[in-house]
Design a protein around this motif. Structure first.
Motif, mmCIF file in Angstrom:
data_model
loop_
_atom_site.group_PDB
_atom_site.id
_atom_site.type_symbol
_atom_site.label_atom_id
_atom_site.label_comp_id
_atom_site.label_asym_id
_atom_site.label_seq_id
_atom_site.Cartn_x
_atom_site.Cartn_y
_atom_site.Cartn_z
ATOM 1 N N SER A 75 0.835 -1.200 0.000
ATOM 2 C CA SER A 75 0.000 0.000 0.000
ATOM 3 C C SER A 75 0.871 1.253 0.000
ATOM 4 O O SER A 75 2.057 1.194 0.368
ATOM 5 N N LYS B 290 -2.342 -9.738 -0.693
ATOM 6 C CA LYS B 290 -1.849 -8.445 -1.182
ATOM 7 C C LYS B 290 -0.404 -8.576 -1.683
ATOM 8 O O LYS B 290 -0.025 -7.962 -2.672
ATOM 9 N N THR C 280 4.794 -2.129 16.067
ATOM 10 C CA THR C 280 4.854 -2.163 14.598
ATOM 11 C C THR C 280 5.857 -1.158 14.028
ATOM 12 O O THR C 280 6.604 -1.463 13.098
ATOM 13 N N VAL D 144 11.629 4.856 7.109
ATOM 14 C CA VAL D 144 10.651 5.889 6.769
ATOM 15 C C VAL D 144 10.039 6.342 8.094
ATOM 16 O O VAL D 144 9.375 5.557 8.789
ATOM 17 N N VAL D 145 10.314 7.589 8.451
ATOM 18 C CA VAL D 145 9.900 8.083 9.767
ATOM 19 C C VAL D 145 8.857 9.187 9.587
ATOM 20 O O VAL D 145 8.166 9.227 8.570
ATOM 21 N N SER D 146 8.727 10.060 10.561
ATOM 22 C CA SER D 146 7.758 11.140 10.426
ATOM 23 C C SER D 146 8.200 12.346 11.242
ATOM 24 O O SER D 146 8.611 12.202 12.400
#
Ligand SMILES: NC(=O)c1ccc[n+]([C@@H]2O[C@H](COP(=O)([O-])OP(=O)(O)OC[C@H]3O[C@@H](n4cnc5c(N)ncnc54)[C@H](OP(=O)(O)O)[C@@H]3O)[C@@H](O)[C@H]2O)c1
Length: 296
Positions: free
Chosen positions: A13, A38, A107, A132-134
């Motif tokens: 996704s 998926k 997670t 991949v962080v934020s």
């Protein structure tokens, strides 16, 4: 036959899917996800373009599943060029995993941590590990504050696992869990860069990607977002798309810069994290506490 292999978590996704499709043009992609149907679908898309993919089932919230997935990946004996720790969740109703640990922390932080530590000794010199962080981890990040985030609220790894955050956090349930788990992940990337200089560690803030499935937004709201987003995109600097985020990630893991310990923004430019994240002592504390927690 391309010789490089890229591991992508969460390829089913959003950003992970776009990244897997982009990286398939550069070599074999190992698709690491929790849903076999998926995974089969994305694998079929890659293979129908004449490219190569392998799939590995892995629930990143379950450490036994993560360890088994790492074993399976090692057993494939492919020349790994990069591990992209992309999979993540943002829960509006915080849940616990089967071991009673906060689901976001498990997670977003524990799973990628375990996967990275299990694979690292098997990666060749110079291989990339990207998280991949934020940027919502930064309490001074204006767009994140405007959206209701109050930055990472890390007390300790133990407290995060229990679902406890520093007081004075966000009003929206789930925001502190998300911001803290992403902060722990970013701290890990920076600490690992110093600990393992033979590998290249980086972190990416992928920008605001409202069209992905993150946050399990209700379908009507998502439809509205899909209609409105293209109108606002040129005016909001941090707005991005999974394809653009994938380009940034692909550039980082396919260039030969040799740089490590860099945190990149949504356009692939180096950026700074929160005051806390820039502190090597904090980075090391997150790693040490995470190891101690996992050892129990
Ligand atoms: N979207 C944004 O604006 C934004 C901003 C900053 C950072 N990020 C980060 O970008 C990354 C990708 O997010 P996205 O926006 O692309 O979200 P997404 O569309 O929801 O994709 C998340 C991916 O993670 C996988 N995943 C979730 N829980 C998992 C688990 N327990 N085990 C294995 N895989 C799991 C999902 O698998 P399923 O398909 O099986 O659900 C999916 O493939 C995340 O780390 C997110 O925190 C996103």
């Amino acid at each position: 036959m391309p010789s490089k292999t890229f591991i992508v978590t969460g390829p089913t996704s959003g950003i992970g899917r776009a990244t897997a499709l982009a990286l398939a043009k550069h070599g074999t992609v190992i698709l690491v996800g929790r849903d076999p149907n998926k995974l089969a679908e994305i694998r079929r898309i890659i293979e129908s373009s004449g490219q190569r993919a392998e799939s590995v089932i892995c629930d990143l919230s379950d450490m036994a599943s993560v360890r088994a997935a790492a074993k399976q990946i090692i057993g494939l004996k492919l020349p790994i060029a990069a591990l992209i720790n992309n999979a993540g969740i943002m829960q509006m109703r915080p849940k616990k995993n089967a071991a009673g640990c906060d689901m976001s922390f498990a997670t977003n932080h524990l799973g990628p941590f375990v996967l990275t530590e299990a694979l690292a000794p098997h990666l060749p010199d110079g291989a990339d590990v990207l998280f991949v962080v934020s940027a919502v981890e930064d309490p001074e990040r204006k767009p994140a504050v405007a959206a209701g985030f109050r930055g990472g609220r890390f007390i300790s790894a133990q407290a995060s696992a229990r679902g406890e955050w520093k007081p004075g956090g966000a009003k929206r349930v789930g925001f502190d869990a998300y911001a803290t788990s992403k902060q722990a992940s970013l701290a890990t990337a920076m600490a690992f860069a110093r600990e393992m200089p033979r590998l290249r560690f980086s972190a990416v803030e992928p920008g605001l990607n409202p069209t992905t499935n993150l946050g399990n937004v209700n379908p009507v709201l998502r439809l509205l977002v899909l209609v409105l987003v293209p109108l606002f995109r040129p005016f909001i600097k941090i707005m991005s798309t999974p394809e653009r985020a994938a380009r940034v990630i692909t550039d980082i893991v396919t260039n030969d810069s040799g740089k490590t310990g860099v945190y990149y923004d949504e356009r692939g430019r180096p950026m700074q994290g929160s005051v806390q994240i820039r502190d090597p002592q904090f980075q090391d504390r997150v790693v040490a506490e995470t190891r101690a927690f996992l050892a129990n």
